[in-house]
Design a protein around this motif. Structure first.
Motif, PDB file in Angstrom:
ATOM      1  N   PRO A 101       0.835  -1.235   0.040  1.00 33.61           N
ATOM      2  CA  PRO A 101      -0.024  -0.195   0.116  1.00 33.61           C
ATOM      3  C   PRO A 101       0.810   1.135  -0.052  1.00 33.61           C
ATOM      4  CG  PRO A 101      -0.828  -1.683   1.426  1.00 33.61           C
ATOM      5  CD  PRO A 101       0.415  -2.172   0.857  1.00 33.61           C
ATOM      6  N   LEU A 102       1.840   1.325   0.667  1.00 36.13           N
ATOM      7  CA  LEU A 102       2.736   2.595   0.816  1.00 36.13           C
ATOM      8  C   LEU A 102       3.523   2.939  -0.546  1.00 36.13           C
ATOM      9  CD1 LEU A 102       4.302   4.795   2.206  1.00 36.13           C
ATOM     10  CD2 LEU A 102       5.994   3.016   2.628  1.00 36.13           C
ATOM     11  N   ALA A 103       3.615   1.922  -1.194  1.00 37.35           N
ATOM     12  CA  ALA A 103       4.320   2.081  -2.711  1.00 37.35           C
ATOM     13  C   ALA A 103       3.223   2.670  -3.790  1.00 37.35           C
ATOM     14  CB  ALA A 103       4.733   0.642  -3.482  1.00 37.35           C
ATOM     15  N   ILE A 104       2.023   2.076  -3.431  1.00 36.50           N
ATOM     16  CA  ILE A 104       0.982   2.634  -4.264  1.00 36.50           C
ATOM     17  C   ILE A 104       0.638   4.122  -3.966  1.00 36.50           C
ATOM     18  CG2 ILE A 104      -1.438   2.663  -5.150  1.00 36.50           C
ATOM     19  CD1 ILE A 104      -1.346  -0.501  -4.731  1.00 36.50           C
ATOM     20  N   ALA A 105       0.611   4.490  -2.630  1.00 36.49           N
ATOM     21  CA  ALA A 105       0.324   5.844  -2.281  1.00 36.49           C
ATOM     22  C   ALA A 105       1.385   6.698  -2.825  1.00 36.49           C
ATOM     23  CB  ALA A 105       0.224   5.759  -0.544  1.00 36.49           C
ATOM     24  N   GLU A 106       2.797   6.276  -2.740  1.00 41.56           N
ATOM     25  CA  GLU A 106       3.749   7.173  -3.216  1.00 41.56           C
ATOM     26  C   GLU A 106       3.629   7.336  -4.796  1.00 41.56           C
ATOM     27  OE1 GLU A 106       7.245   6.696  -0.027  1.00 41.56           O
ATOM     28  OE2 GLU A 106       7.184   5.135  -1.718  1.00 41.56           O
ATOM     29  N   GLN A 107       3.396   6.236  -5.660  1.00 39.94           N
ATOM     30  CA  GLN A 107       3.203   6.464  -6.813  1.00 39.94           C
ATOM     31  C   GLN A 107       2.294   7.378  -7.607  1.00 39.94           C
ATOM     32  OE1 GLN A 107       2.655   2.314  -8.251  1.00 39.94           O
ATOM     33  NE2 GLN A 107       4.623   1.966  -7.800  1.00 39.94           N
ATOM     34  N   PHE A 108       0.961   7.251  -6.609  1.00 42.97           N
ATOM     35  CA  PHE A 108       0.016   8.183  -6.953  1.00 42.97           C
ATOM     36  C   PHE A 108      -0.206   9.502  -6.463  1.00 42.97           C
ATOM     37  CE2 PHE A 108      -1.486   4.247  -9.047  1.00 42.97           C
ATOM     38  CZ  PHE A 108      -2.295   4.626 -10.187  1.00 42.97           C
ATOM     39  N   GLY A 109       0.538   9.672  -5.270  1.00 41.17           N
ATOM     40  CA  GLY A 109       0.974  10.810  -4.700  1.00 41.17           C
ATOM     41  C   GLY A 109       1.788  11.547  -5.767  1.00 41.17           C
ATOM     42  N   THR A 110       2.732  10.800  -6.499  1.00 39.36           N
ATOM     43  CA  THR A 110       3.567  11.481  -7.328  1.00 39.36           C
ATOM     44  C   THR A 110       2.889  11.915  -8.601  1.00 39.36           C
ATOM     45  OG1 THR A 110       5.457  10.002  -6.817  1.00 39.36           O
ATOM     46  CG2 THR A 110       5.762  11.057  -8.745  1.00 39.36           C
ATOM     47  N   LEU A 111       1.940  11.133  -9.119  1.00 42.21           N
ATOM     48  CA  LEU A 111       1.044  11.508 -10.327  1.00 42.21           C
ATOM     49  C   LEU A 111       0.486  12.689  -9.726  1.00 42.21           C
ATOM     50  CD1 LEU A 111      -0.138   7.928 -11.167  1.00 42.21           C
ATOM     51  CD2 LEU A 111       1.209   9.527 -12.598  1.00 42.21           C
ATOM     52  N   GLU A 112      -0.258  12.691  -8.823  1.00 41.01           N
ATOM     53  CA  GLU A 112      -1.007  13.745  -8.405  1.00 41.01           C
ATOM     54  C   GLU A 112      -0.261  15.185  -8.214  1.00 41.01           C
ATOM     55  OE1 GLU A 112      -4.219  16.199  -7.263  1.00 41.01           O
ATOM     56  OE2 GLU A 112      -4.348  13.983  -7.831  1.00 41.01           O
ATOM     57  N   ALA A 113       0.953  15.021  -8.111  1.00 36.67           N
ATOM     58  CA  ALA A 113       1.756  16.238  -7.903  1.00 36.67           C
ATOM     59  C   ALA A 113       2.047  16.532  -9.543  1.00 36.67           C
ATOM     60  CB  ALA A 113       3.314  15.959  -7.366  1.00 36.67           C
ATOM     61  N   LEU A 114       2.290  15.596 -10.389  1.00 38.58           N
ATOM     62  CA  LEU A 114       2.477  15.866 -11.703  1.00 38.58           C
ATOM     63  C   LEU A 114       1.284  16.546 -12.418  1.00 38.58           C
ATOM     64  CD1 LEU A 114       4.542  12.651 -12.504  1.00 38.58           C
ATOM     65  CD2 LEU A 114       5.459  15.140 -12.595  1.00 38.58           C
ATOM     66  N   ALA A 115       0.075  16.018 -11.990  1.00 38.29           N
ATOM     67  CA  ALA A 115      -1.224  16.258 -12.767  1.00 38.29           C
ATOM     68  C   ALA A 115      -2.437  16.508 -11.807  1.00 38.29           C
ATOM     69  CB  ALA A 115      -1.523  15.051 -13.659  1.00 38.29           C
ATOM     70  N   PRO A 116      -2.051  17.836 -11.200  1.00 37.71           N
ATOM     71  CA  PRO A 116      -3.052  18.131 -10.079  1.00 37.71           C
ATOM     72  C   PRO A 116      -4.458  18.006 -10.322  1.00 37.71           C
ATOM     73  CG  PRO A 116      -1.287  19.596 -10.064  1.00 37.71           C
ATOM     74  CD  PRO A 116      -1.222  18.826 -11.244  1.00 37.71           C
ATOM     75  N   ARG A 117      -5.319  17.313  -9.267  1.00 35.51           N
ATOM     76  CA  ARG A 117      -6.707  17.188  -9.643  1.00 35.51           C
ATOM     77  C   ARG A 117      -7.254  16.484 -10.668  1.00 35.51           C
ATOM     78  NH1 ARG A 117      -9.773  19.735  -5.821  1.00 35.51           N
ATOM     79  NH2 ARG A 117     -11.612  20.237  -7.482  1.00 35.51           N
ATOM     80  N   ARG A 118      -6.337  15.770 -11.235  1.00 36.00           N
ATOM     81  CA  ARG A 118      -6.818  14.798 -12.503  1.00 36.00           C
ATOM     82  C   ARG A 118      -6.481  13.400 -12.277  1.00 36.00           C
ATOM     83  NH1 ARG A 118      -4.288  15.538 -17.844  1.00 36.00           N
ATOM     84  NH2 ARG A 118      -2.609  16.287 -17.180  1.00 36.00           N
ATOM     85  N   VAL A 119      -6.204  12.971 -11.062  1.00 35.37           N
ATOM     86  CA  VAL A 119      -5.848  11.565 -10.781  1.00 35.37           C
ATOM     87  C   VAL A 119      -6.736  10.556 -10.442  1.00 35.37           C
ATOM     88  CG1 VAL A 119      -3.874   9.905  -9.972  1.00 35.37           C
ATOM     89  CG2 VAL A 119      -3.372  11.952 -11.009  1.00 35.37           C
ATOM     90  N   ASP A 120      -7.141   9.482 -10.799  1.00 37.28           N
ATOM     91  CA  ASP A 120      -8.037   8.659 -10.063  1.00 37.28           C
ATOM     92  C   ASP A 120      -7.368   7.268  -9.679  1.00 37.28           C
ATOM     93  OD1 ASP A 120     -10.250  10.150 -10.462  1.00 37.28           O
ATOM     94  OD2 ASP A 120     -10.296   9.291 -12.513  1.00 37.28           O
ATOM     95  N   LEU A 121      -7.306   6.802  -8.548  1.00 36.76           N
ATOM     96  CA  LEU A 121      -6.721   5.421  -8.304  1.00 36.76           C
ATOM     97  C   LEU A 121      -7.814   4.545  -8.068  1.00 36.76           C
ATOM     98  CD1 LEU A 121      -4.620   3.795  -7.363  1.00 36.76           C
ATOM     99  CD2 LEU A 121      -4.722   4.954  -4.808  1.00 36.76           C
ATOM    100  N   GLY A 122      -8.163   3.527  -9.277  1.00 37.03           N
ATOM    101  CA  GLY A 122      -8.913   2.343  -9.320  1.00 37.03           C
ATOM    102  C   GLY A 122      -8.410   1.307  -8.547  1.00 37.03           C
ATOM    103  N   LEU A 123      -8.911   0.679  -7.688  1.00 37.66           N
ATOM    104  CA  LEU A 123      -8.329  -0.392  -7.310  1.00 37.66           C
ATOM    105  C   LEU A 123      -9.201  -1.749  -7.348  1.00 37.66           C
ATOM    106  CD1 LEU A 123      -7.373   1.570  -3.788  1.00 37.66           C
ATOM    107  CD2 LEU A 123      -5.789   0.539  -5.564  1.00 37.66           C
ATOM    108  N   GLY A 124      -8.540  -2.773  -7.549  1.00 41.68           N
ATOM    109  CA  GLY A 124      -8.894  -4.089  -7.697  1.00 41.68           C
ATOM    110  C   GLY A 124      -8.289  -5.200  -6.514  1.00 41.68           C
ATOM    111  N   ARG A 125      -9.063  -6.352  -6.349  1.00 41.12           N
ATOM    112  CA  ARG A 125      -8.702  -7.234  -5.546  1.00 41.12           C
ATOM    113  C   ARG A 125      -7.939  -8.433  -6.199  1.00 41.12           C
ATOM    114  NH1 ARG A 125     -12.929 -10.987  -4.066  1.00 41.12           N
ATOM    115  NH2 ARG A 125     -11.637 -11.736  -2.229  1.00 41.12           N
ATOM    116  N   ALA A 126      -8.325  -8.523  -7.413  1.00 39.99           N
ATOM    117  CA  ALA A 126      -7.971  -9.793  -8.370  1.00 39.99           C
ATOM    118  C   ALA A 126      -6.356  -9.540  -8.699  1.00 39.99           C
ATOM    119  CB  ALA A 126      -8.850 -10.025  -9.590  1.00 39.99           C
ATOM    120  N   PRO A 127      -5.743 -10.789  -9.230  1.00 39.23           N
ATOM    121  CA  PRO A 127      -4.372 -10.429  -9.457  1.00 39.23           C
ATOM    122  C   PRO A 127      -3.964  -9.729 -10.837  1.00 39.23           C
ATOM    123  CG  PRO A 127      -5.105 -12.781  -9.850  1.00 39.23           C
ATOM    124  CD  PRO A 127      -6.247 -11.991  -9.184  1.00 39.23           C
TER     125      PRO A 127
END
Length: 373
Positions: A101-127
């Motif tokens: 979870p920390l890795a995803i939070a950092e990746q998408f926090g980085t994306l949010e910094a690159l594209a403010p207010r444009r980022v969706d984090l859709g999450l699935g539980r399948a592999p």
């Protein structure tokens, strides 16, 4: 926070579309083409979607599939952020059990910094792959363990995004950066925005969980059509207002292909059906050409599968596709649809989205992109 999230999640439809139209892309690789060409097509498609007024552009995580080049959504989204200006970008989705979870939070926090207010984090539980590949991704002997722990992983991820672990928690002094902690240190300034979190699903589990947590929900109608209405009913039945949403917001992924003639659209749709047959037989490969799909000698069981598969693909002329999509929207009552197009060749896929946009009267904002963009 609630008002900001409402603005991020909800949108008004354009043209004659009854709900906002979005795109779900898998960066599919056709026979005779390379992954580099597939990713260039994804970039061209994102630019086209922005130009024609589609609301979101999502990419999906898949692994060990030669015909799908979207194994790393965060990497692709970072590239798309540099080639677009307005359209929302997101994952449809990131398979949470495959990652910390920390890795995803950092990746998408980085994306949010690159594209403010444009980022969706859709999450699935399948592999997003087979069990052996899932074990390799997770370095674990029990590849399903992550899926079983999905609610706990989700809770950790959201707390990393919000930087609000309680005192005494083992992660209370760990911070996802970029993230809110940067606004709490001396001299720090941090945006109040963060990626919009969605749950994805093809059954009732994530639908119920998304409703309980008051999160937006996206259902995989394009490969689990029989479960669409029951899952949406579960989501709405279990929905509880939250700081994110005061009422349910549901979208579905829909497979569609438009062409100038029904014959050409069906030829392209058939390539997706044959590709899925091969995947289910344990022989995933590149997306076949229409000629290969037409020449394939389907046995009786495969023919039944093709008929069933194509019955849930909206294909044909632009008007026919629009009518099919409108009927599906009316039947399911969804708030948004995400159109995914499986076919062979960049030009045909890009043209399909142009034709669908034309059928709905979506605006054209600038010169059309090319597949090599």
């Amino acid at each position: 926070m609630a008002d900001q999230q409402h603005d991020i999640i909800r949108a008004e439809p354009l043209g004659s579309a009854p709900v906002p139209l979005s795109v779900l892309d898998l960066a599919t690789v056709g026979a005779g083409l390379t992954a580099a060409e597939a990713l260039r097509t994804t970039t061209a498609l994102a630019k086209l979607a922005e130009r024609r007024g589609f609301h979101r552009f999502w990419v999906a995580e898949h692994h060990s599939m030669p015909g799908v080049a979207s194994s790393s959504p965060a990497v692709i989204l970072g590239h798309l952020a540099a080639h677009t200006d307005r359209i929302r970008l997101g994952s449809g989705g990131v398979m949470l059990p495959n990652h910390a979870p920390l890795a995803i939070a950092e990746q998408f926090g980085t994306l949010e910094a690159l594209a403010p207010r444009r980022v969706d984090l859709g999450l699935g539980r399948a592999p997003g792959t087979d069990g052996a590949t899932a074990a390799a991704l997770r370095r674990a002997d029990r590849p399903n363990e992550g899926a079983d722990d999905f609610p706990q992983q989700l809770s950790e991820l959201i707390r990393f995004l919000d930087d609000d672990f309680p005192d005494g928690h083992r992660y209370a002094r760990i911070h996802a950066v970029p993230g809110p902690v940067q606004g709490t240190v001396p001299g720090g300034v941090q945006s109040a925005d963060r990626p919009s979190v969605w749950l994805l699903g093809s059954s009732g589990f994530s639908a119920r969980l998304a409703g309980t947590l008051g999160l937006p929900f996206s259902f995989a109608h394009h490969f689990s059509a029989a479960n669409t209405v029951p899952a949406l009913d579960l989501y709405r039945e279990h929905f509880r207002p939250s700081a994110v949403l005061d009422r349910p917001y549901a979208s579905i992924g829909v497979s569609a292909f438009a062409a100038e003639t029904e014959w050409e659209a069906r030829r392209q749709a058939l390539t997706g059906a044959l590709s899925m047959i091969r995947l289910r037989m344990g022989r995933p490969g590149l997306i076949p050409t229409p000629e290969e799909a037409e020449a394939y000698d389907f046995n009786a069981v495969e023919r039944d599968f093709v008929d069933s598969w194509l019955s849930n693909v909206q294909f044909g002329t632009p008007d026919a596709v629009r009518e099919g999509l409108n009927a599906l929207i009316k039947r399911t009552g969804v708030d948004e649809i995400k159109i995914t197009t499986t076919g062979h060749g960049p030009a045909a896929r890009l043209r399909s989205y142009e034709l669908i946009a034309d059928a709905y009267g979506l605006p054209a904002r600038c010169e059309p992109p090319t597949a090599a963009a």
